[in-house]
Design an enzyme around this catalytic site. Structure first.
Site, PDB file in Angstrom:
ATOM      1  N   CYS A  49      -0.359   4.159   2.114  1.00  0.00           N
ATOM      2  CA  CYS A  49      -0.183   3.970   3.564  1.00  0.00           C
ATOM      3  C   CYS A  49       1.278   4.179   3.955  1.00  0.00           C
ATOM      4  O   CYS A  49       1.565   4.776   4.977  1.00  0.00           O
ATOM      5  CB  CYS A  49      -0.598   2.559   3.996  1.00  0.00           C
ATOM      6  SG  CYS A  49      -2.087   1.936   3.222  1.00  0.00           S
ATOM      7  N   ASP A  50       2.204   3.675   3.152  1.00  0.00           N
ATOM      8  CA  ASP A  50       3.598   3.566   3.603  1.00  0.00           C
ATOM      9  C   ASP A  50       4.619   4.384   2.814  1.00  0.00           C
ATOM     10  O   ASP A  50       5.784   4.444   3.206  1.00  0.00           O
ATOM     11  CB  ASP A  50       4.020   2.083   3.576  1.00  0.00           C
ATOM     12  CG  ASP A  50       3.157   1.233   4.491  1.00  0.00           C
ATOM     13  OD1 ASP A  50       2.679   1.776   5.504  1.00  0.00           O
ATOM     14  OD2 ASP A  50       2.934   0.054   4.183  1.00  0.00           O
ATOM     15  N   CYS A  71       0.839  -1.208   0.000  1.00  0.00           N
ATOM     16  CA  CYS A  71       0.000   0.000   0.000  1.00  0.00           C
ATOM     17  C   CYS A  71       0.866   1.249   0.000  1.00  0.00           C
ATOM     18  O   CYS A  71       1.367   1.672   1.044  1.00  0.00           O
ATOM     19  CB  CYS A  71      -0.925  -0.022   1.210  1.00  0.00           C
ATOM     20  SG  CYS A  71      -1.936   1.468   1.331  1.00  0.00           S
TER      21      CYS A  71
END
Ligand code: FAD
Ligand code: NAP
Length: 322
Positions: A139-140, A136
């Site tokens: 997200c990261d 992701c």
């Protein structure tokens, strides 16, 4: 005794399919209950710009999903933060157990559990998950400011992730096992024009390597698909974007599946082989897997559930699955 929640229609999943089903079922006065699952809002909450949702030239995925949730609630759908752990499909009403301990009892079920990221299945990938290996980018990606990143895959997700990661990374290498991408042309054009992205054709990722203390990725070993030659690509972040598999855990032993686990529905319908159980969205769709098609199927499922309940007023006494 476990808390019980009774409803005419239980919707399992909070992606575009689930929330659309929620809107339609609520407007049909069925007072639906929607269980959100581990990922409220579904897959679109893991992306940034969505540019193909009609009515919005561009909208952020998480914002779109918050709007869908608000819409479903506003028309009377009860949205619950819980996870369904099992369903007794053998009789109606269906009894669904959940992680919170609540027992959901429903005359009809709409399954909209969507899909989840696939992994390569390497031991080293597992070792560094959360420590440099991710599926992701939204997200990261932030953790890799000024670092080099490798993305594997050749579809829309891989290309979008590679493009997004250039906001943080000094360089992104896209590794693909063929010399042609599956991604939409418009995305490919953006990819090839981006000076921070290098594409490595005919390669597969063979291993992720790194440090143990502290645990962290230092690079990936890639293998040429034709010559077998192994090359090391140094990187701090490795993003796997090789597609998604249907989240069919609740039903895979009960409902017919095909094409790698997608639930089979009747032609031009969301009805499954169990009367009163409807399936919508990516859970059933190996072909299109888009927000708009999922929403369309969510609408169909709610309309079909409404007709099913109207035609079967004696629902609680009927044996559902023989
Ligand atoms: P999902 O969105 O997968 O949602 C599934 C829901 O089910 C989740 O809320 C989950 O918590 C819930 N759930 C699962 N198991 C349980 C359980 N046991 N109990 C309760 N709930 C459960 N499509 C586009 O049209 N345009 C785009 O730009 C686009 N970009 C994308 C970018 C990325 C990175 C990804 C991964 C996908 C993208 N897609 C895009 C595809 C789109 O996100 C999916 O087609 C769509 O989200 C599928 O909707 P769905 O409702 O079927 O399921
Ligand atoms: P996908 O379209 O199935 O593509 C998966 C890619 O990963 C393919 O290029 C495939 O290679 C590669 N791959 C699969 N297994 C692999 C392995 N073991 N090793 C190396 N490579 C592997 O998946 P996706 O990109 O996640 O997209 C899923 C769905 O969501 C699609 O329908 C897509 O259109 C949709 N989506 C839409 C948008 C958008 O509309 N903007 C954005 C993201 C996703 P091959 O090509 O060689 O098979």
């Amino acid at each position: 005794m476990a808390e019980q929640k009774k409803t005419r229609v239980l919707i399992v999943g909070s992606g575009p399919a689930g929330y659309t089903a929620g809107v339609y079922a609520a407007r049909a006065m069925l007072e639906p209950v929607l269980v959100q699952g581990l990922e409220p809002g579904g897959q679109l909450t893991t992306t940034t710009e969505v540019e193909n949702w009609p009515g919005d030239t561009e909208v952020q995925g998480p914002e779109l999903m918050m709007r869908m949730e608000a819409h479903a609630k506003a028309v009377g759908c009860e949205v619950v933060h819980d996870i369904i752990s099992s369903v007794d499909f053998s009789k109606r009403p269906f009894v669904c157990q959940s992680d919170s301990g609540t027992e959901y009892i429903a005359d009809a079920l709409i399954l909209a559990t969507g899909a989840r990221a696939k992994w390569l299945g390497l031991e080293s990938e597992e070792k560094y998950k959360g420590f440099g290996v991710s599926a992701c980018a939204t997200c990261d990606g932030f953790f890799y400011r000024g670092e080099e990143i490798v993305v594997v895959g050749g579809g829309n997700t891989a290309v979008e992730e590679a493009l997004f990661l250039t906001n943080f990374a000094s360089k992104v290498t896209l590794v693909h096992r063929r010399d042609e991408l599956r991604a939409e042309k418009i995305l490919q054009d953006r990819l090839f024009k981006n000076p921070k992205i290098e594409t490595l054709w005919f390669h597969e990722v063979a291993e992720v390597y790194g440090n143990d203390t502290p645990l962290g990725v230092e690079g990936v070993k890639v293998k040429h698909t034709q010559t077998g030659e192994i090359t090391e690509i140094p990187c701090k972040g490795f993003f796997v974007a090789i597609g998604h598999a249907p989240a069919n855990e609740l039903v895979k032993d009960v409902l017919e599946t095909h094409m790698g686990g997608y639930v089979v529905t009747q032609p031009d319908s969301t009805a499954t082989s169990i009367p009163g159980v409807f399936a919508a969205g990516d859970l059933t769709d190996h072909k299109y897997r888009q927000a708009i098609t999922s929403a369309g199927m969510g609408c169909m499922a709610a309309l079909e559930a409404e007709r099913f309940l109207a035609e079967d007023e004696s629902a609680p006494e009927v044996q559902a699955a023989e």
